[in-house]
Design an enzyme around this catalytic site. Structure first.
Site, short mmCIF file in Angstrom:
data_model
loop_
_atom_site.label_atom_id
_atom_site.label_comp_id
_atom_site.label_asym_id
_atom_site.label_seq_id
_atom_site.Cartn_x
_atom_site.Cartn_y
_atom_site.Cartn_z
N ASP A 1 15.80 9.65 4.11
CA ASP A 1 16.63 8.44 4.13
C ASP A 1 18.01 8.73 4.68
OD1 ASP A 1 17.20 5.77 3.69
OD2 ASP A 1 17.85 6.08 1.62
N CYS B 1 -3.35 -4.49 -1.96
CA CYS B 1 -2.56 -5.59 -2.53
C CYS B 1 -3.43 -6.82 -2.80
CB CYS B 1 -1.41 -5.97 -1.60
SG CYS B 1 -0.01 -4.83 -1.65
N CYS C 1 -2.65 -10.63 -4.49
CA CYS C 1 -1.51 -10.59 -5.41
C CYS C 1 -0.21 -10.93 -4.69
CB CYS C 1 -1.41 -9.19 -6.03
SG CYS C 1 -0.01 -9.00 -7.16
N CYS D 1 5.19 -9.58 -6.42
CA CYS D 1 6.51 -9.14 -5.95
C CYS D 1 7.26 -10.28 -5.28
CB CYS D 1 6.37 -7.94 -5.01
SG CYS D 1 5.37 -8.23 -3.53
N CYS E 1 18.51 -9.41 -0.31
CA CYS E 1 18.02 -8.43 -1.28
C CYS E 1 19.17 -7.92 -2.16
CB CYS E 1 17.37 -7.26 -0.53
SG CYS E 1 16.78 -5.93 -1.61
N CYS F 1 10.81 -6.18 -8.03
CA CYS F 1 9.54 -6.25 -7.30
C CYS F 1 8.65 -5.04 -7.62
CB CYS F 1 9.77 -6.38 -5.79
SG CYS F 1 10.50 -4.93 -4.99
N CYS G 1 4.89 -5.22 -9.91
CA CYS G 1 3.69 -4.76 -9.21
C CYS G 1 2.68 -4.15 -10.18
CB CYS G 1 4.07 -3.73 -8.15
SG CYS G 1 2.65 -3.02 -7.27
#
Length: 350
Positions: free
Chosen positions: A130, A184, A187, A190, A210, A240, A244
């Site tokens: 990152d 996923c 669903c 989130c 966000c 989120c 999950c």
């Protein structure tokens, strides 16, 4: 074995051809979803071209590292939702409660490279976590670390999404790992839970909405439309992830680096507002939080205090008075962003 000894939960390998990801990246940038993160636009398609970022790169070794702290026994989705109802307290994203993950992953990836070099001989490499124009999630998915969830995070059937990603670019050909399929299904938990509707469609995130972006990356005043939905979240947001279903399989980290620091687990907002800059720097030493600086930290905590005052029925008289007194201390702060936020927050208690 070496990867496990260094604290990595999984390791995989993929190549450098991310051509298929370029249209999606271009569309995301063109929509302005990156907000004020101008570095994303300036790097452009370089993010999707590892061999341009580090010439000579042939393979990318991808790792993931679980980060749920091992020293917080009652950490769960249920307790996370409860914490959001404690108006007088602030909520810090779980990943930021321990040591800065950039430092941890970089050093351990470097040690992994050294162990590989001891076996294979010297080779060209570069470590990332990152920290550069790297499409981490795309590389992780291609190397079998998981699939891309509808909240855009990487999900793993056996570990959910509470993990960090890191990469080791190398100049030698290695066998690639097999990717996994998407699980996923239908669903939408989130999307449904996001307080600011930042997940504008499955697999599409508008960072400008966000809470993680607003409380960490965004330097200016937080738009008023998002202030109430932010609630008492003062650094990041995990909603989120807690929503999950796959995160019921999330793993605790065995590393002491990610153990939660007590002042960041259930912090009282009034106490956090008492931190002057030297105290902030001392309390966040070695933490990812330090990089936002004291002014942005004050902005975030003051916003949460304002939201608490707007719901004073949840507060005792003493808590209300304590928050108001703590906010007044910063009314004349040198940063106009902090001044404006404090004024707004005090108005909520009027």
């Amino acid at each position: 074995m070496a990867a496990q000894e260094l604290g990595f939960s999984q390791i995989g390998v993929t190549g450098v051809n991310l051509t298929e990801a370029e249209p999606g990246l271009e569309a995301w940038l063109a929509a302005g979803f990156h907000g004020s993160m101008n570095y994303m636009a300036s790097h452009g398609l370089k993010r999707a071209r590892p061999a341009e970022l580090v010439p000579g790169t042939v393979s990318v070794i991808n790792v993931r590292m679980d980060y749920l702290p091992g020293n917080v026994q009652n950490l769960s989705a249920e307790t996370a939702w409860q914490a959001l109802e404690e108006a007088q307290q602030g909520v810090v994203s779980v990943y930021a409660r321990g040591r800065d993950y950039h430092k941890v992953l970089r050093s351990r990836l470097q040690k992994l490279q050294e162990r590989m070099a001891a076996l294979l001989g010297p080779f060209g490499h570069r470590v990332f976590t990152d920290s550069a124009p790297v499409m981490e999630a795309e590389l992780a998915v291609r190397s079998g670390q998981g699939w891309r969830g509808k909240n855009t995070l990487v999900l793993q059937k056996d570990a959910g999404s509470f993990f960090f990603l890191g990469e080791l670019f190398v100049d030698m050909a290695l066998p690639f790992s097999e990717p996994v399929t998407d699980h996923c299904g239908t669903c939408t938990a989130c999307l449904d839970v996001c307080p600011t509707q930042a997940i504008v469609a499955p697999y599409k995130l508008d960072a400008r909405r966000c809470i993680s972006y607003l409380t960490i990356e965004h330097a200016g005043p937080i738009p008023e439309e998002f202030r109430a939905p932010i609630g008492n979240r003062i650094y990041g947001c995990d909603d989120c992830q807690w929503a999950c279903p796959w995160n019921k399989f999330a793993k605790r980290s065995p590393l002491p680096d990610f153990e939660a620091r007590a002042p960041l687990v259930e912090p009282e907002l009034a106490g956090l507002l008492a931190w002057d800059e030297p105290t902030f720097l001392r309390m966040t030493e070695g933490s990812a939080i330090r990089r936002i600086g004291h002014s942005r930290w004050l902005r975030n905590v003051a916003l949460a205090a304002g939201n608490a005052l707007a719901e004073r029925s949840k507060l005792s008289t003493a808590q209300t008075e304590s928050l108001i007194d703590a906010l007044r201390r910063w009314q004349d702060h040198a940063d106009p962003v902090v001044q404006e936020q404090v004024a707004w927050s005090l108005k909520q208690g009027a």
